[in-house]
Design a protein around this motif. Structure first.
Motif, mmCIF file in Angstrom:
data_model
loop_
_atom_site.group_PDB
_atom_site.id
_atom_site.type_symbol
_atom_site.label_atom_id
_atom_site.label_comp_id
_atom_site.label_asym_id
_atom_site.label_seq_id
_atom_site.Cartn_x
_atom_site.Cartn_y
_atom_site.Cartn_z
ATOM 1 N N PHE A 194 -82.036 -38.664 -117.300
ATOM 2 C CA PHE A 194 -81.124 -38.526 -116.164
ATOM 3 C C PHE A 194 -80.847 -37.051 -115.897
ATOM 4 O O PHE A 194 -80.976 -36.213 -116.809
ATOM 5 C CB PHE A 194 -79.820 -39.300 -116.405
ATOM 6 N N ALA A 195 -80.549 -36.786 -114.629
ATOM 7 C CA ALA A 195 -80.242 -35.406 -114.206
ATOM 8 C C ALA A 195 -78.908 -35.415 -113.485
ATOM 9 O O ALA A 195 -78.746 -36.110 -112.477
ATOM 10 C CB ALA A 195 -81.334 -34.877 -113.280
ATOM 11 N N ILE A 196 -77.942 -34.675 -114.040
ATOM 12 C CA ILE A 196 -76.624 -34.584 -113.417
ATOM 13 C C ILE A 196 -75.972 -33.315 -113.952
ATOM 14 O O ILE A 196 -76.324 -32.855 -115.042
ATOM 15 C CB ILE A 196 -75.766 -35.845 -113.729
ATOM 16 N N ASN A 197 -75.059 -32.721 -113.183
ATOM 17 C CA ASN A 197 -74.355 -31.529 -113.653
ATOM 18 C C ASN A 197 -73.158 -31.978 -114.490
ATOM 19 O O ASN A 197 -72.089 -32.307 -113.958
ATOM 20 C CB ASN A 197 -73.889 -30.676 -112.465
ATOM 21 N N MET A 198 -73.329 -31.998 -115.791
ATOM 22 C CA MET A 198 -72.329 -32.564 -116.725
ATOM 23 C C MET A 198 -71.009 -31.804 -116.706
ATOM 24 O O MET A 198 -69.985 -32.297 -117.156
ATOM 25 C CB MET A 198 -72.892 -32.551 -118.155
ATOM 26 N N SER A 199 -71.002 -30.580 -116.170
ATOM 27 C CA SER A 199 -69.743 -29.811 -116.164
ATOM 28 C C SER A 199 -68.715 -30.471 -115.237
ATOM 29 O O SER A 199 -67.537 -30.124 -115.288
ATOM 30 C CB SER A 199 -70.009 -28.373 -115.708
ATOM 31 N N ASN A 200 -69.174 -31.417 -114.418
ATOM 32 C CA ASN A 200 -68.251 -32.094 -113.490
ATOM 33 C C ASN A 200 -67.726 -33.416 -114.046
ATOM 34 O O ASN A 200 -67.036 -34.160 -113.338
ATOM 35 C CB ASN A 200 -68.955 -32.348 -112.143
ATOM 36 N N THR A 201 -68.027 -33.739 -115.314
ATOM 37 C CA THR A 201 -67.703 -35.052 -115.917
ATOM 38 C C THR A 201 -66.266 -35.495 -115.635
ATOM 39 O O THR A 201 -66.025 -36.619 -115.238
ATOM 40 C CB THR A 201 -67.965 -35.006 -117.441
ATOM 41 N N ARG A 202 -65.310 -34.598 -115.796
ATOM 42 C CA ARG A 202 -63.895 -35.009 -115.689
ATOM 43 C C ARG A 202 -63.483 -35.281 -114.234
ATOM 44 O O ARG A 202 -62.405 -35.799 -113.958
ATOM 45 C CB ARG A 202 -62.973 -33.942 -116.299
ATOM 46 N N HIS A 203 -64.399 -34.914 -113.297
ATOM 47 C CA HIS A 203 -64.060 -35.076 -111.869
ATOM 48 C C HIS A 203 -64.725 -36.294 -111.228
ATOM 49 O O HIS A 203 -64.490 -36.576 -110.052
ATOM 50 C CB HIS A 203 -64.504 -33.834 -111.089
ATOM 51 N N GLU A 260 -66.039 -40.251 -110.314
ATOM 52 C CA GLU A 260 -65.493 -41.618 -110.203
ATOM 53 C C GLU A 260 -65.852 -42.391 -111.476
ATOM 54 O O GLU A 260 -66.894 -42.129 -112.091
ATOM 55 C CB GLU A 260 -66.156 -42.347 -109.011
ATOM 56 N N LYS A 261 -65.049 -43.353 -111.873
ATOM 57 C CA LYS A 261 -65.229 -44.094 -113.128
ATOM 58 C C LYS A 261 -66.630 -44.711 -113.295
ATOM 59 O O LYS A 261 -67.200 -44.641 -114.395
ATOM 60 C CB LYS A 261 -64.149 -45.197 -113.277
ATOM 61 N N PRO A 262 -67.224 -45.294 -112.253
ATOM 62 C CA PRO A 262 -68.563 -45.900 -112.456
ATOM 63 C C PRO A 262 -69.596 -44.871 -112.917
ATOM 64 O O PRO A 262 -70.514 -45.201 -113.669
ATOM 65 C CB PRO A 262 -68.906 -46.452 -111.061
ATOM 66 N N VAL A 263 -69.441 -43.630 -112.491
ATOM 67 C CA VAL A 263 -70.390 -42.591 -112.928
ATOM 68 C C VAL A 263 -70.154 -42.285 -114.405
ATOM 69 O O VAL A 263 -71.107 -42.205 -115.198
ATOM 70 C CB VAL A 263 -70.257 -41.323 -112.062
ATOM 71 N N ASN A 264 -68.877 -42.162 -114.778
ATOM 72 C CA ASN A 264 -68.577 -41.938 -116.204
ATOM 73 C C ASN A 264 -69.112 -43.092 -117.050
ATOM 74 O O ASN A 264 -69.710 -42.879 -118.111
ATOM 75 C CB ASN A 264 -67.063 -41.805 -116.435
ATOM 76 N N ARG A 265 -68.945 -44.320 -116.556
ATOM 77 C CA ARG A 265 -69.428 -45.499 -117.301
ATOM 78 C C ARG A 265 -70.934 -45.398 -117.517
ATOM 79 O O ARG A 265 -71.445 -45.539 -118.637
ATOM 80 C CB ARG A 265 -69.068 -46.779 -116.529
ATOM 81 N N TYR A 266 -71.661 -45.095 -116.447
ATOM 82 C CA TYR A 266 -73.126 -45.026 -116.561
ATOM 83 C C TYR A 266 -73.556 -43.914 -117.521
ATOM 84 O O TYR A 266 -74.367 -44.137 -118.433
ATOM 85 C CB TYR A 266 -73.756 -44.803 -115.174
ATOM 86 N N ILE A 267 -72.994 -42.728 -117.344
ATOM 87 C CA ILE A 267 -73.419 -41.594 -118.182
ATOM 88 C C ILE A 267 -72.999 -41.822 -119.644
ATOM 89 O O ILE A 267 -73.782 -41.554 -120.571
ATOM 90 C CB ILE A 267 -72.841 -40.268 -117.641
ATOM 91 N N ASP A 268 -71.791 -42.354 -119.851
ATOM 92 C CA ASP A 268 -71.357 -42.628 -121.245
ATOM 93 C C ASP A 268 -72.315 -43.591 -121.936
ATOM 94 O O ASP A 268 -72.667 -43.413 -123.110
ATOM 95 C CB ASP A 268 -69.929 -43.222 -121.260
ATOM 96 N N GLU A 269 -72.787 -44.593 -121.195
ATOM 97 C CA GLU A 269 -73.732 -45.560 -121.785
ATOM 98 C C GLU A 269 -75.055 -44.877 -122.125
ATOM 99 O O GLU A 269 -75.653 -45.136 -123.171
ATOM 100 C CB GLU A 269 -73.969 -46.726 -120.815
ATOM 101 N N CYS A 270 -75.490 -43.952 -121.238
ATOM 102 C CA CYS A 270 -76.737 -43.211 -121.545
ATOM 103 C C CYS A 270 -76.537 -42.373 -122.818
ATOM 104 O O CYS A 270 -77.397 -42.332 -123.696
ATOM 105 C CB CYS A 270 -77.098 -42.294 -120.385
ATOM 106 N N LEU A 271 -75.362 -41.739 -122.925
ATOM 107 C CA LEU A 271 -75.109 -40.836 -124.064
ATOM 108 C C LEU A 271 -74.915 -41.626 -125.360
ATOM 109 O O LEU A 271 -75.123 -41.091 -126.452
ATOM 110 C CB LEU A 271 -73.871 -39.963 -123.783
ATOM 111 N N ALA A 272 -74.548 -42.914 -125.225
ATOM 112 C CA ALA A 272 -74.314 -43.738 -126.442
ATOM 113 C C ALA A 272 -75.638 -44.084 -127.126
ATOM 114 O O ALA A 272 -75.688 -44.509 -128.276
ATOM 115 C CB ALA A 272 -73.550 -45.007 -126.070
#
Ligand code: AHG
Ligand code: MN
Ligand code: MN
Ligand code: MN
Length: 339
Positions: free
Chosen positions: A209-218, A220-232
């Motif tokens: 996946f390609a995303i600018n992780m420095s924006n994580t705290r900003h 929407e929740k579905p994006v955090n959900r998807y990326i957290d699952e990738c990182l798990a």
């Protein structure tokens, strides 16, 4: 004898003979754009030796400081395309208003939109950058009048051609005229685009996946959900490990996923809540979405197909999730479940 090499011209002439019959005017337009990209590539590769690095101190309509190469590339594309007789007008990331073909030249039936230099923040640090372009038809009733911005407000599915040049270790041109996606590599000695990738297709599955992780705290929740699952990784619900890439040139990040699969995301974030996203619909998201879909991938704004969005303004922005179908479907599903 060396292997037969197919040039961009031969590829396009042969597309004139398929059942979709590429119009000769469109072929000539694509050839002119590709020549302008060759010129841009030449200047990009000179770097400091060509005096093309650094900023101009001016701001564009986006509120961005313009790099010298932003403006140089924009001028090359305007100069190359204004006299050919294929276009009625042009639009660019670097110009607030549309560019009408000067009265001294004949007008054509196409509208050309472009991001003349994508990835400007990478120019001075010698990282891959590119040019993105999109071609739509001028409205039939426009032939007797001046084109206006409203004529450009067509959804992405009306595009008749789209492509990008990527100025990296190789200079490549990746193109679709609605019959799949092909890649040409610039032979600098001959000055010609040689067909090197005959049928680019995006794998439906990916672990990148390609995303600018420095924006994580900003996000929407579905994006955090998807990326957290990738990182798990393997311990998480996806049951596999993911790799991450972020070049910060959309052209380079999307080229990678067109070549080997992946998902590219620039979602809405709360840093500027009134902006639907950072990337521009008309000359970044739409042309890249046309290429990605033609290569078997998928492209949404997290909720709806990007190429179905009815544009409201030339420089409007959009949230982008594009690439390998399975991942884009998942991210989109998470958004719709959260709504
Ligand atoms: P441009 O240089 O044409 O303004 O586009 C830059 C875009 C896009 O190429 C890239 O994916 C994105 O900006 C990177 O944004 P961040 O610097 O916020 O990561
Ligand atoms: Mn810019
Ligand atoms: Mn860009
Ligand atoms: Mn740009």
């Amino acid at each position: 004898m060396n292997k037969k090499r197919t040039s961009l011209t031969q590829y396009l002439v042969e597309k004139q003979r398929t059942d979709k019959a590429l119009p000769p005017e469109l072929r000539l337009l694509i050839e002119i754009v590709s020549r302008a990209c060759k010129t841009i590539s030449h200047h990009v590769s000179k770097g400091a030796l060509g005096g093309v690095l650094g900023s101009l101190g001016t701001e564009n309509i986006q509120g961005e400081v313009q790099k010298k190469l932003d403006v140089i590339s924009n001028e090359y594309l305007l100069e190359a395309n204004e006299w050919g007789g294929h276009l009625a007008a042009m639009a660019s990331e670097e110009m607030e208003a549309i560019y009408l073909i000067p009265n001294r030249y004949p007008k054509g039936e196409y509208l050309l939109l472009f991001d003349p230099l994508d990835g400007s923040s990478n120019i001075d640090v010698n990282v891959s950058i590119g040019t993105i372009f999109s071609v739509i038809k001028a409205p039939a009733d426009a032939s007797g009048r001046d084109i206006c911005e409203a004529d450009f407000m067509q959804p992405g599915h009306t595009q008749v051609a789209a492509g990008y040049a990527i100025y990296g270790p190789q200079t490549m041109l990746v193109l679709t005229v609605g019959e799949g996606v092909v890649g040409f590599t610039l032979d600098r000695e001959m000055g010609s685009w040689v067909l090197t990738h005959e049928d680019l297709t995006i794998p439906e599955q990916t672990s990148e996946f390609a995303i600018n992780m420095s924006n994580t705290r900003h996000w929407e929740k579905p994006v955090n959900r998807y990326i957290d699952e990738c990182l798990a990784g393997t311990e998480g619900p996806r049951g596999k490990n993911f790799n991450m890439r972020w070049i910060a040139s959309m052209v380079a990040d999307v080229h990678r996923l067109i070549i080997r699969g992946g998902v590219f995301m620039y979602p809405w974030d709360a840093r500027d809540p009134n902006k639907p996203g950072k990337l521009r619909l008309m000359y970044e998201a739409n042309p890249m979405s046309f290429l990605v879909e033609q290569a078997g991938g998928m492209s949404t704004n997290g909720r709806t197909r990007i190429m179905d969005i009815q544009p409201q303004g030339l420089h409007e922005r959009v949230s982008v999730v594009m690439g390998s179908k399975e991942e884009v479907e998942r991210v989109t599903r998470y958004h719709l479940e959260a709504d």
